[in-house]
Scaffold this active site. Structure first.
Site, PDB file in Angstrom:
ATOM      1  N   ASP A 430      47.152  21.156  29.876  1.00 14.85           N
ATOM      2  CA  ASP A 430      46.575  22.396  30.393  1.00 14.85           C
ATOM      3  C   ASP A 430      45.127  22.438  29.901  1.00 14.85           C
ATOM      4  O   ASP A 430      44.811  21.854  28.858  1.00 14.85           O
ATOM      5  CB  ASP A 430      47.370  23.583  29.844  1.00 14.85           C
ATOM      6  CG  ASP A 430      46.692  24.911  30.134  1.00 14.85           C
ATOM      7  OD1 ASP A 430      46.378  25.160  31.307  1.00 14.85           O
ATOM      8  OD2 ASP A 430      46.464  25.674  29.183  1.00 14.85           O
ATOM      9  N   ILE A 508      35.587  47.010  43.932  1.00 14.54           N
ATOM     10  CA  ILE A 508      34.944  45.905  43.217  1.00 14.54           C
ATOM     11  C   ILE A 508      35.890  44.700  43.194  1.00 14.54           C
ATOM     12  O   ILE A 508      37.073  44.837  42.895  1.00 14.54           O
ATOM     13  CB  ILE A 508      34.608  46.293  41.766  1.00 14.54           C
ATOM     14  CG1 ILE A 508      33.906  47.658  41.715  1.00 14.54           C
ATOM     15  CG2 ILE A 508      33.780  45.206  41.095  1.00 14.54           C
ATOM     16  CD1 ILE A 508      32.557  47.699  42.371  1.00 14.54           C
TER      17      ILE A 508
END
Length: 742
Positions: A430, A508
């Protein structure tokens, strides 16, 4: 709901014992899994308490001729009870050996002295028969628990190693006893007595059992060291006063004072002071770690320089030390898949040996050999066989391997992980929090139609509701600049895409291209700058107000110290290395280039990580996944081998088969290398155990006699059998000299 319990089992003498108990338990309704480990003398069970109780399980084990005691309670307390029991058992075995040796030495001298022409006291010459009869009986009484155990197992139709010894020595003893009585009555000299064979066998078996117990004890030295780390007392502060209390009385929330040179008693969070703490005992890291207010401290580590006050957050069985001990103990009690073969062989081994001994005796009887010859063959076959070596090869190596790993800050949870690691060819990392520090900083703010400060104000306000590392970087930057954070409404985090919210009546959006595309927002005005930032390895997030792009915020995460070195080591080991990330391909490629990663799996949603692992597996790869977060848990579980960072979440650590306590990615290669090394030792032990029996039993049966005139003396067979187990354990103990991968 299934319960998990472990039982301490006494009375097991070889691998066939553990196999017999295991088979009997698995047959019971309500028992989902049963694993009996001969080396640690424990049974690990998963069962439905509504169908079968712990008491019934103990009863089943008792019927087979063994005693079982349920284990439970506080982890640290439980360990304190085990050591005295082991010491008592070792003392008992030592006493049994010394008694049998003292009583048996005169018989040994009489027999060997006659063969070697040694001076023989007149007392021996006059009363030799009586001396042999009395002293051999004394040896048998000293070792009578071997006879009683072997006889009981025969009655229960579950013969074990003690049964072989019982049959062999009792036949030799009673045959000699009958001849002696007849000779005393008839006042004649008896011929072909086998008192010395029974004595030799029991002495060597007693010595072998004692040495085996000593060497087995050494294989668990790592767990003993871990158990000895915890201090006995803690200094706590209550109502402004200091008190010394036993460690078991510390509760969560207590304020604890630790002076320089003292051990930190439990896990907690620093509330006052500054110091360097030696965490080597837990993490394997030799350099002291600086601790300040707000930092975590780990129980059993050593405070080196300053005075620390901290609040206890985990005590008793919940501390990291207790959890490490639990994981290591479970691993030591687990079985590698390779042991299944040894278990199957062990289960049928003793009955097969008895059958071979009887068959060999019949063959030589038909061949016209005298009874003394046939008896020698029969006893030698029974005594030479050694299922103990088969049963010890795997668990002792697993115990040593997992113990060594724990001392280096690597927790290998089970024997299966050891075997999987050998065949790995792809390691997937990861990115955020694993290859990188997971502490990104804002590097660029690109203006489109709003000023830099306004972009940062809007972005900081919306991200203030998120716990994502990238969000925290933006909020920190806004606070650093003294920008006021505003409240937002209808906040929503979209994993792998970004966040949306309402601010002052306006919608937003802050996030990836995908988020903008799905919201039908044109990003052509900033595309060129986005590409440049991504080519530099930065994560660029687009800020849009009411479907209009107003700017970009770029965030970069720094690589961990040893990321590049870890990847290089894995390449030297012949592993292909991939990286999985939610970032786009350009950012992923830029990071991959810095550390030398072969393949980038980019723009992967958290829920899609396990699918990517599946794809790699479908291509014939054996895959390891290295991760640290909650969103890595499915991929860790899907991978053939999940490797979780100890600095990560509890969910990730629970899912991983290997846990790296310290934040050093080089331990990925070390854990794989140590796993391969342990498996190699397991195979060596199994090879010698199988080889010994395959060669030894035919020789004892007399296959060489027609060609060489040589036959195996039962006493020599006993010595060989006793030391075969010890040699297998010594092979495992040699793992102490393991050298870490570069």
């Amino acid at each position: 709901m299934l319960h998990r319990l472990s039982f301490k089992i006494s009375g097991m003498h070889c691998a066939s014992c553990s196999s017999m108990i295991e088979v009997a338990l698995r047959k019971q309704e309500g028992v989902k899994s049963a694993n009996v480990n001969f080396a640690v003398e424990k049974a690990y069970l998963e069962f439905d308490p509504e169908i079968i109780s712990a008491e019934k399980i103990k009863g089943i084990i008792k019927k087979l001729g063994y005693a079982a005691e349920e284990e439970g309670g506080e982890v640290m307390e439980g360990h304190q009870h085990g050591a005295p029991v082991k010491e008592k058992e070792m003392a008992r075995l030592k006493r049994r050996f010394l008694l049998s040796l003292v009583f048996g030495l005169p018989i040994i001298y009489m027999v060997m002295g006659e063969m070697l022409g040694l001076p023989m006291p007149s007392f021996f010459e006059s009363y030799g028969l009586l001396i042999q009869l009395v002293l051999s009986t004394a040896v048998i009484l000293a070792c009578f628990n071997i006879w009683s155990s072997g006889f009981k197992k025969l009655l229960h139709l579950g013969p074990d190693m003690d049964s072989l010894i019982f049959i062999g020595t009792s036949v030799a003893y009673f045959y000699s006893l009958i001849l002696s009585i007849i000779s005393i009555i008839e006042k004649t000299e008896p011929a072909n007595l086998y008192f010395e064979s029974a004595v030799f066998i029991l002495i060597f078996i007693s010595l072998g059992k004692y040495l085996e117990a000593v060497t087995k004890g050494k294989t668990s030295s790592a767990i003993k060291k871990l158990m000895g780390l915890q201090p006995k007392e803690a200094t706590i502060i209550r109502d402004g006063r200091e008190f010394n209390i036993p460690i078991l009385e510390v509760v969560v929330g207590d304020i604890i004072l630790v002076r320089p040179g003292e051990k930190i008693p439990v896990d907690g969070v620093v509330i006052e002071g500054y110091s360097g703490v030696d965490e080597k005992a837990i993490t394997g890291e030799s350099i002291p770690v600086e601790k300040k207010v707000g930092d975590q401290v780990i129980g059993a580590t050593i405070n080196k320089t300053g005075v620390l006050k901290f609040k206890a957050t985990k005590v008793g069985k919940n501390t990291m030390l207790a959890q490490i001990i639990k994981i290591v103990e479970d691993a030591m009690g687990s079985k590698a898949p390779i042991q299944l073969l040894a278990d199957k062989v062990s289960f049928y081994f003793v009955p097969t040996v008895i059958a071979i001994a009887i068959l060999a005796a019949i063959v030589w009887l038909i061949a016209g050999q005298p009874f003394s010859f046939i008896l020698t063959i029969f006893v030698a076959v029974l005594i030479i066989a050694c299922p103990c070596a088969l049963g010890l090869a795997t668990p002792t190596a697993v115990m040593m391997g997992t113990g060594l790993a724990a001392q280096s800050g690597i927790l290998i949870k089970n024997g299966e992980a050891l075997e999987i690691a050998k065949n790995l060819n792809v390691v997937v990392f990861d990115k955020t929090g694993t290859l990188t520090r997971g502490e990104p900083i804002v590097t660029d703010i690109i203006e489109a139609s709003e000023t830099e400060s306004e972009i940062l104000r809007i972005a900081g306000s919306i991200e203030n509701n998120s716990e994502h590392p990238l969000a925290q970087a933006i909020v920190s930057k806004a606070k650093e600049k003294g920008i006021k954070i505003s409240d937002v409404e209808k906040f929503e985090a979209l994993p792998g895409q970004g966040v949306v919210a309402n601010l002052n009546g306006k919608r937003i959006l802050l996030g990836t291209r995908r988020l903008m595309k799905e919201s039908s927002i044109d990003i052509s005005i900033v595309e060129e700058r986005m590409v440049k930032l991504e080519n530099d390895g930065k994560t660029a997030m687009i800020l849009a107000i009411d479907k209009k792009v107003v700017g970009i915020i770029a965030v970069a995460d720094t690589l961990k110290e040893y990321s590049k070195e870890a990847v290089e080591t894995l390449h030297k080991m012949g592993k292909s290395v991939a990286m999985i990330t939610g970032d786009n391909q350009r950012v992923g490629e830029a990071i991959a280039k810095q550390v030398g990663i072969d393949k980038v799996l980019a723009e992967v949603m958290p829920q899609g990580k396990s699918d990517e692992i599946k794809k790699l597996q479908s291509q014939g790869n054996i895959v390891a996944m290295v991760g640290d977060g909650i969103n890595d848990a499915p991929a860790l579980a899907q991978a053939d081998l999940g490797i979780a960072l100890g600095s990560g979440t509890d969910v990730a650590m629970e899912t991983g088969k290997i846990v790296l306590i310290k934040d050093d990615l080089r331990d990925v290669a070390r854990s794989i290398d140590l796993s391969k090394y342990t498996l190699r030792k397991i195979k060596q032990g199994l090879f010698w155990a199988f080889f010994y029996n395959v060669v030894g039993i035919p020789i004892a049966a007399g296959v060489l006699y027609p060609f060489t005139g040589w036959m195996l003396n039962p006493s020599i067979a006993a010595a060989a059998m006793a030391f075969s187990s010890v040699s297998v354990v010594l092979n495992a103990l040699s793992m102490k000299f393991y050298k870490k991968a570069a």
